[in-house]
Scaffold this active site. Structure first.
Site, PDB file in Angstrom:
ATOM      1  CD  GLU A   1      12.629  -1.007   7.406  1.00 39.11           C
ATOM      2  OE1 GLU A   1      12.541  -1.545   8.535  1.00 39.11           O
ATOM      3  OE2 GLU A   1      11.932  -0.045   7.071  1.00 39.11           O
TER       4      GLU A   1
ATOM      5  CD  GLU B   1      11.212   4.017   7.973  1.00 34.29           C
ATOM      6  OE1 GLU B   1      10.819   3.478   6.921  1.00 34.29           O
ATOM      7  OE2 GLU B   1      12.399   4.301   8.175  1.00 34.29           O
TER       8      GLU B   1
ATOM      9  CB  ALA C   1       9.770   1.620   0.884  1.00 34.03           C
TER      10      ALA C   1
ATOM     11  N   GLY D   1       8.479   1.523   5.941  1.00 27.27           N
ATOM     12  CA  GLY D   1       8.096   2.901   5.610  1.00 27.27           C
ATOM     13  C   GLY D   1       6.706   3.271   6.108  1.00 27.27           C
TER      14      GLY D   1
HETATM   15  N1  CAA Z   1       6.344  -3.688  -1.421  1.00 22.61           N
HETATM   16  C1  CAA Z   1       5.784  -4.158  -2.537  1.00 22.61           C
HETATM   17  N2  CAA Z   1       4.745  -5.009  -2.573  1.00 22.61           N
HETATM   18  C2  CAA Z   1       4.245  -5.380  -1.375  1.00 22.61           C
HETATM   19  C3  CAA Z   1       4.770  -4.925  -0.157  1.00 22.61           C
HETATM   20  C4  CAA Z   1       5.877  -4.023  -0.201  1.00 22.61           C
HETATM   21  N3  CAA Z   1       6.415  -3.494   0.894  1.00 22.61           N
HETATM   22  N4  CAA Z   1       4.072  -5.497   0.857  1.00 22.61           N
HETATM   23  C5  CAA Z   1       3.136  -6.269   0.278  1.00 22.61           C
HETATM   24  N5  CAA Z   1       3.233  -6.199  -1.069  1.00 22.61           N
HETATM   25  C6  CAA Z   1       2.429  -6.897  -2.061  1.00 22.61           C
HETATM   26  C7  CAA Z   1       2.796  -8.369  -2.162  1.00 22.61           C
HETATM   27  O1  CAA Z   1       3.928  -8.543  -2.999  1.00 22.61           O
HETATM   28  C8  CAA Z   1       1.535  -8.958  -2.750  1.00 22.61           C
HETATM   29  O2  CAA Z   1       1.519  -8.690  -4.115  1.00 22.61           O
HETATM   30  P1  CAA Z   1       1.006  -9.834  -5.166  1.00 22.61           P
HETATM   31  O3  CAA Z   1      -0.425 -10.061  -4.776  1.00 22.61           O
HETATM   32  O4  CAA Z   1       1.178  -9.183  -6.497  1.00 22.61           O
HETATM   33  O5  CAA Z   1       1.855 -11.025  -4.928  1.00 22.61           O
HETATM   34  C9  CAA Z   1       0.435  -8.114  -2.108  1.00 22.61           C
HETATM   35  O6  CAA Z   1       1.066  -6.924  -1.646  1.00 22.61           O
HETATM   36  C10 CAA Z   1      -0.192  -8.807  -0.906  1.00 22.61           C
HETATM   37  O7  CAA Z   1       0.849  -9.167  -0.007  1.00 22.61           O
HETATM   38  P2  CAA Z   1       1.024 -10.645   0.573  1.00 22.61           P
HETATM   39  O8  CAA Z   1       0.521 -11.663  -0.408  1.00 22.61           O
HETATM   40  O9  CAA Z   1       2.442 -10.781   1.020  1.00 22.61           O
HETATM   41  O10 CAA Z   1       0.021 -10.580   1.819  1.00 22.61           O
HETATM   42  P3  CAA Z   1       0.118 -11.431   3.163  1.00 22.61           P
HETATM   43  O11 CAA Z   1      -1.149 -11.200   3.886  1.00 22.61           O
HETATM   44  O12 CAA Z   1       0.539 -12.819   2.898  1.00 22.61           O
HETATM   45  O13 CAA Z   1       1.337 -10.733   3.999  1.00 22.61           O
HETATM   46  C11 CAA Z   1       2.582  -8.872   4.872  1.00 22.61           C
HETATM   47  C12 CAA Z   1       1.209  -9.411   4.435  1.00 22.61           C
HETATM   48  C13 CAA Z   1       3.055  -9.593   6.132  1.00 22.61           C
HETATM   49  C14 CAA Z   1       2.408  -7.379   5.157  1.00 22.61           C
HETATM   50  C15 CAA Z   1       3.606  -9.093   3.738  1.00 22.61           C
HETATM   51  O14 CAA Z   1       3.052  -8.574   2.510  1.00 22.61           O
HETATM   52  C16 CAA Z   1       4.926  -8.420   3.949  1.00 22.61           C
HETATM   53  O15 CAA Z   1       5.724  -8.905   4.726  1.00 22.61           O
HETATM   54  N6  CAA Z   1       5.186  -7.302   3.213  1.00 22.61           N
HETATM   55  C17 CAA Z   1       6.463  -6.626   3.236  1.00 22.61           C
HETATM   56  C18 CAA Z   1       6.676  -5.862   4.531  1.00 22.61           C
HETATM   57  C19 CAA Z   1       8.052  -5.235   4.561  1.00 22.61           C
HETATM   58  O16 CAA Z   1       9.056  -5.906   4.583  1.00 22.61           O
HETATM   59  N7  CAA Z   1       8.094  -3.884   4.562  1.00 22.61           N
HETATM   60  C20 CAA Z   1       9.307  -3.126   4.629  1.00 22.61           C
HETATM   61  C21 CAA Z   1       9.703  -2.657   3.267  1.00 22.61           C
HETATM   62  S1  CAA Z   1      11.314  -1.934   3.246  1.00 22.61           S
HETATM   63  C22 CAA Z   1      11.104  -0.319   3.705  1.00 22.61           C
HETATM   64  O17 CAA Z   1      10.024   0.135   4.025  1.00 22.61           O
HETATM   65  C23 CAA Z   1      12.383   0.473   3.667  1.00 22.61           C
HETATM   66  C24 CAA Z   1      12.339   1.886   4.052  1.00 22.61           C
HETATM   67  O18 CAA Z   1      12.331   2.244   5.200  1.00 22.61           O
HETATM   68  C25 CAA Z   1      12.432   2.915   3.036  1.00 22.61           C
END
Ligand code: CAA
Length: 262
Positions: A136, A116, A68, A113
């Site tokens: 999360e 999920e 998400a 998400g």
């Molecule tokens: N939400 C918003 N933006 C996201 C995102 C997310 N979940 N995942 C990645 N992005 C964005 C980053 O902010 C980045 O944006 P900018 O270029 O503007 O900075 C872009 O996508 C590229 O991401 P990274 O630079 O981080 O890429 P990376 O290769 O270094 O890392 C990754 C990749 C390991 C997937 C890392 O992006 C990451 O850890 N993302 C978050 C994963 C996460 O925690 N997901 C769970 C979300 S909570 C949820 O889903 C709750 C629920 O159940 C409802």
């Protein structure tokens, strides 16, 4: 489809609708627009008789969906968080209960998400480069789109708790080993493998497949005694169809069945 979507690419060919999550700048993170567009699209897919099956994938090679949208969630209140979860849960439930098979073709990160969403699909096929996690807890939250419920149902409580409590990331091979995905393919073969799976299903009686899906979805969370009552009902209903007559006649006549979906 009657509308163009901002966050989804939708293509229908040969009875298969391929839905591509398309926010590559954010690794296809599920923002509110994408969730609402999925909601709208799956209503349309339910009503569109020319669509027999659905494949969900992510745009690009890197990500299916990286969760998400964290930027959109960061300032939510308690009530806002609950509503955010309920919206995603209801859309994923709609996907899970679509009366047609839905296959996730997981091309890269399926995190939070994203994992999920894949779990709300009937069958998951992963690229060998796919990665799965429910990270999360590393953000100070729990999964909110069904992860605490569907993950243990798929992989068992112990493995689910390890993934949920640590946020650890696993690769496609491990996801296959623990039963989170059905099949692993080379990245360049992923969509063809998903299409092959769907085509194999589409060769069978669509009504019988639909009833199998309903019986599994309805029964899996019930007592066995309740589930088998439902099973007997759908088994009986199959005998109202031309496909049952054709399927059994074809077997006895030693020929291939020609199902019409009636
Ligand atoms: N939400 C918003 N933006 C996201 C995102 C997310 N979940 N995942 C990645 N992005 C964005 C980053 O902010 C980045 O944006 P900018 O270029 O503007 O900075 C872009 O996508 C590229 O991401 P990274 O630079 O981080 O890429 P990376 O290769 O270094 O890392 C990754 C990749 C390991 C997937 C890392 O992006 C990451 O850890 N993302 C978050 C994963 C996460 O925690 N997901 C769970 C979300 S909570 C949820 O889903 C709750 C629920 O159940 C409802």
């Amino acid at each position: 489809m009657s509308v163009a979507y901002e966050t989804l690419l939708v293509e229908i060919s040969g009875g298969i609708c391929t839905v591509c999550l398309n926010r590559p700048q954010a690794l296809n993170a599920l923002n509110e627009t994408m969730i609402r567009e999925l909601d709208h699209l799956f209503d349309e897919l339910a009503a569109n008789d020319s669509v027999k099956a659905v494949i969900i994938t992510g745009s690009g090679l890197k990500s299916f969906a990286a969760g998400a949208d964290i930027a959109q969630m960061k300032d939510l209140s308690v009530e806002g968080g609950r509503k955010w979860a309920q919206l995603g849960q209801s859309v994923f439930r709609k996907i899970e209960n679509l009366p047609k098979p839905v296959v996730a073709a997981v091309n890269g990160f399926a995190l939070g998400g994203g994992c999920e969403l894949a779990m709300a699909c009937d069958i998951r096929i992963a690229s060998s480069q796919a990665k799965f996690a429910q990270p999360e807890v590393t953000l100070g939250i729990t999964p909110g789109y069904g992860g605490t419920q569907r993950l243990p149902r798929l992989v068992g409580k112990g493995r689910a708790k390890e993934l949920l409590f640590t946020g650890m990331m696993i690769d496609a091979a491990e996801a296959y080993r623990i039963g989170l995905v059905n099949q692993v393919t080379a990245p360049e073969e992923l969509l063809a493998a998903a299409a092959a799976m769907v085509e194999k299903i589409m060769k069978c009686s669509p009504f019988a497949v639909q009833m199998c899906k309903a019986a599994v979805n309805n029964g899996v969370d019930d007592e066995l005694d309740t589930g088998i009552v439902y099973e007997a009902e759908v088994f009986g209903l199959c005998f109202s169809t031309a496909d049952q007559k054709e399927g059994m006649a074809a077997f006895l006549e030693k020929r291939k069945a020609n199902f019409t979906g009636r």
